[in-house]
Design an enzyme around this catalytic site. Structure first.
Site, mmCIF file in Angstrom:
data_model
loop_
_atom_site.group_PDB
_atom_site.id
_atom_site.type_symbol
_atom_site.label_atom_id
_atom_site.label_comp_id
_atom_site.label_asym_id
_atom_site.label_seq_id
_atom_site.Cartn_x
_atom_site.Cartn_y
_atom_site.Cartn_z
ATOM 1 N N SER A 137 0.831 -1.059 0.225
ATOM 2 C CA SER A 137 0.109 0.006 -0.176
ATOM 3 C C SER A 137 0.976 1.237 0.092
ATOM 4 O O SER A 137 2.020 1.447 0.601
ATOM 5 C CB SER A 137 -1.057 -0.043 1.455
ATOM 6 O OG SER A 137 -1.595 1.321 1.364
ATOM 7 N N TYR A 150 -1.310 0.110 10.117
ATOM 8 C CA TYR A 150 -1.407 -0.647 9.316
ATOM 9 C C TYR A 150 -0.346 -0.228 8.241
ATOM 10 O O TYR A 150 0.258 -1.159 7.568
ATOM 11 C CB TYR A 150 -2.749 -0.255 8.410
ATOM 12 C CG TYR A 150 -3.048 -0.669 6.928
ATOM 13 C CD1 TYR A 150 -3.603 -1.659 6.687
ATOM 14 C CD2 TYR A 150 -2.964 0.609 6.007
ATOM 15 C CE1 TYR A 150 -3.947 -2.192 5.273
ATOM 16 C CE2 TYR A 150 -3.182 0.088 4.689
ATOM 17 C CZ TYR A 150 -3.632 -1.188 4.344
ATOM 18 O OH TYR A 150 -3.995 -1.572 3.181
HETATM 19 N N1 LIG Z 1 -8.856 -0.588 -1.082
HETATM 20 C C1 LIG Z 1 -7.790 0.113 -0.589
HETATM 21 O O1 LIG Z 1 -7.882 1.536 -0.602
HETATM 22 C C2 LIG Z 1 -6.482 -0.499 -0.625
HETATM 23 C C3 LIG Z 1 -5.366 0.486 -0.788
HETATM 24 C C4 LIG Z 1 -4.066 0.082 -0.659
HETATM 25 C C5 LIG Z 1 -3.779 -1.210 -0.570
HETATM 26 N N2 LIG Z 1 -4.785 -2.175 -0.222
HETATM 27 C C6 LIG Z 1 -4.567 -3.655 -0.150
HETATM 28 O O2 LIG Z 1 -5.224 -4.485 -1.002
HETATM 29 C C7 LIG Z 1 -5.347 -5.645 -0.768
HETATM 30 C C8 LIG Z 1 -6.845 -6.178 -1.076
HETATM 31 O O3 LIG Z 1 -7.900 -5.321 -0.322
HETATM 32 P P1 LIG Z 1 -9.134 -4.735 -0.961
HETATM 33 O O4 LIG Z 1 -8.934 -3.418 -1.244
HETATM 34 O O5 LIG Z 1 -9.611 -5.733 -2.099
HETATM 35 O O6 LIG Z 1 -10.214 -5.160 0.013
HETATM 36 P P2 LIG Z 1 -11.573 -6.197 0.564
HETATM 37 O O7 LIG Z 1 -12.267 -6.299 -0.605
HETATM 38 O O8 LIG Z 1 -11.869 -5.910 1.713
HETATM 39 O O9 LIG Z 1 -10.396 -7.380 0.548
HETATM 40 C C9 LIG Z 1 -9.734 -7.811 1.746
HETATM 41 C C10 LIG Z 1 -9.702 -9.301 1.735
HETATM 42 O O10 LIG Z 1 -8.841 -9.704 2.774
HETATM 43 C C11 LIG Z 1 -9.479 -10.846 3.392
HETATM 44 N N3 LIG Z 1 -8.925 -11.247 4.496
HETATM 45 C C12 LIG Z 1 -8.616 -10.606 5.571
HETATM 46 N N4 LIG Z 1 -8.213 -11.294 6.763
HETATM 47 C C13 LIG Z 1 -7.862 -12.733 6.103
HETATM 48 C C14 LIG Z 1 -7.343 -14.061 6.648
HETATM 49 N N5 LIG Z 1 -7.003 -13.960 7.907
HETATM 50 N N6 LIG Z 1 -7.627 -14.891 5.834
HETATM 51 C C15 LIG Z 1 -8.259 -15.148 4.648
HETATM 52 N N7 LIG Z 1 -8.551 -13.706 4.048
HETATM 53 C C16 LIG Z 1 -8.533 -12.844 4.681
HETATM 54 C C17 LIG Z 1 -10.994 -10.591 3.392
HETATM 55 O O11 LIG Z 1 -11.716 -11.854 3.518
HETATM 56 P P3 LIG Z 1 -13.291 -11.929 4.469
HETATM 57 O O12 LIG Z 1 -14.239 -11.378 3.410
HETATM 58 O O13 LIG Z 1 -12.903 -13.405 4.616
HETATM 59 O O14 LIG Z 1 -12.936 -11.033 5.522
HETATM 60 C C18 LIG Z 1 -11.124 -9.774 2.220
HETATM 61 O O15 LIG Z 1 -11.626 -10.764 1.175
HETATM 62 C C19 LIG Z 1 -5.142 -5.711 1.107
HETATM 63 O O16 LIG Z 1 -3.759 -6.201 1.009
HETATM 64 C C20 LIG Z 1 -5.237 -4.244 1.140
HETATM 65 O O17 LIG Z 1 -4.279 -3.924 2.551
HETATM 66 C C21 LIG Z 1 -6.171 -1.815 -0.502
#
Ligand SMILES: NC(=O)c1ccc[n+]([C@@H]2O[C@H](COP(=O)([O-])OP(=O)(O)OC[C@H]3O[C@@H](n4cnc5c(N)ncnc54)[C@H](OP(=O)(O)O)[C@@H]3O)[C@@H](O)[C@H]2O)c1
Length: 245
Positions: A137, A150
């Site tokens: 991130s 985070y």
């Molecule tokens: N969205 C943003 O603005 C942003 C910006 C920078 C980086 N990111 C990074 O991008 C990546 C993807 O996130 P996203 O934005 O696509 O959000 P998201 O749709 O909320 O996805 C996060 C996922 O992580 C899963 N997860 C969390 N803990 C877990 C565990 N212990 N075991 C298995 N699965 C787990 C969640 O599963 P459950 O549904 O089971 O909870 C969820 O599907 C993350 O690494 C995040 O930090 C996001």
């Protein structure tokens, strides 16, 4: 192409898996929610994936990532790319008051992700080819009061993945860290998500997909974040500490 997705219920991961499916890849979706993984698998089969399997797993609870990773690879006959996408944002305010919550943010986003990354690095090194693609991130580039716990986990993960890329420099495999800016996914629900700086998961996914096979070890998504973060990282603290960002 055989792809393993750790955290396949993530919106960014799902959008990326659709691009691999359109290419006829074999995909293993790993996550905690079996019924959502099944739904996603059905969608990817329709979109052209050769074969899609699922594995239900709490990825932050693994005690033997190397053995489990080998099991995932065996399930789909090998591994060419692994996308590590799972993560939690957590509640910064709560985590400052309750260190158990702070440790959970660090454990999920750093400790467990580091174990999977190291296990994948060993697998790819033995195999002599393949890609480790990890979602970090922009929050890892400079600590901000809004999300520095985070951010610290993502900064640690960045150093780890860059180190793996360095270890691979004169070998066949690749390691890539993707640094998205704010993206409209369930992780950011409840925030004011308007303005040109917000990306859609599909924009981030297309960068992940391209950088899995070519380019350097770090990619910002969208690419303009490279320049924004260059400025933010270099702001003197006397200015930075007065800013509400
Ligand atoms: N969205 C943003 O603005 C942003 C910006 C920078 C980086 N990111 C990074 O991008 C990546 C993807 O996130 P996203 O934005 O696509 O959000 P998201 O749709 O909320 O996805 C996060 C996922 O992580 C899963 N997860 C969390 N803990 C877990 C565990 N212990 N075991 C298995 N699965 C787990 C969640 O599963 P459950 O549904 O089971 O909870 C969820 O599907 C993350 O690494 C995040 O930090 C996001």
């Amino acid at each position: 192409m055989r792809l393993i997705v750790l955290g396949a219920t993530s919106s960014i991961a799902a959008a990326t898996a659709r691009l691999y499916a359109a290419d006829g890849a074999t995909i293993l979706l790993v996550g905690r929610d079996g019924s959502r993984l099944e739904q996603s698998a059905a969608d990817l089969r329709i979109r052209g994936a050769e074969r899609v399997e699922i594995a239900v797993c709490d990825l932050a609870a693994s005690e033997d990532a190397e053995r489990q990773l080998q099991g995932f690879a065996d399930q789909i006959g090998g591994m060419d790319h692994l996308l590590l996408a799972y993560g939690i944002l957590g509640d910064q305010g709560q985590a400052e008051r309750n260190l158990v919550a702070a440790e959970e943010i660090l454990r999920v986003n750093f400790n467990s992700a580091a174990a999977w990354s190291l296990a994948t690095a060993n697998f790819l090194e033995r195999q002599g080819r393949g890609s480790l693609i990890v979602i970090g991130s922009v929050a890892g580039d400079r600590g901000r009061r809004a999300n520095f716990i985070y951010g610290a986990a993502k900064a640690g993960l960045a150093a780890l993945v860059e180190g793996i890329a360095h270890r691979f420099a004169d070998k066949g495999p690749r390691a890539v860290l993707i640094k998205p800016g704010p993206t409209v996914t369930p992780m950011t629900e409840g925030m004011t998500r308007t303005g040109a700086l917000w990306a859609k998961p599909e924009q981030v996914a297309s960068i992940i997909y391209k950088r899995g096979t070519r380019g350097g070890p770090v990619a910002y998504a969208p690419g303009f974040w490279r320049y924004i973060m260059l400025v933010i990282r270099n702001l003197p603290s006397v200015i930075f500490n007065r800013m509400e960002i």
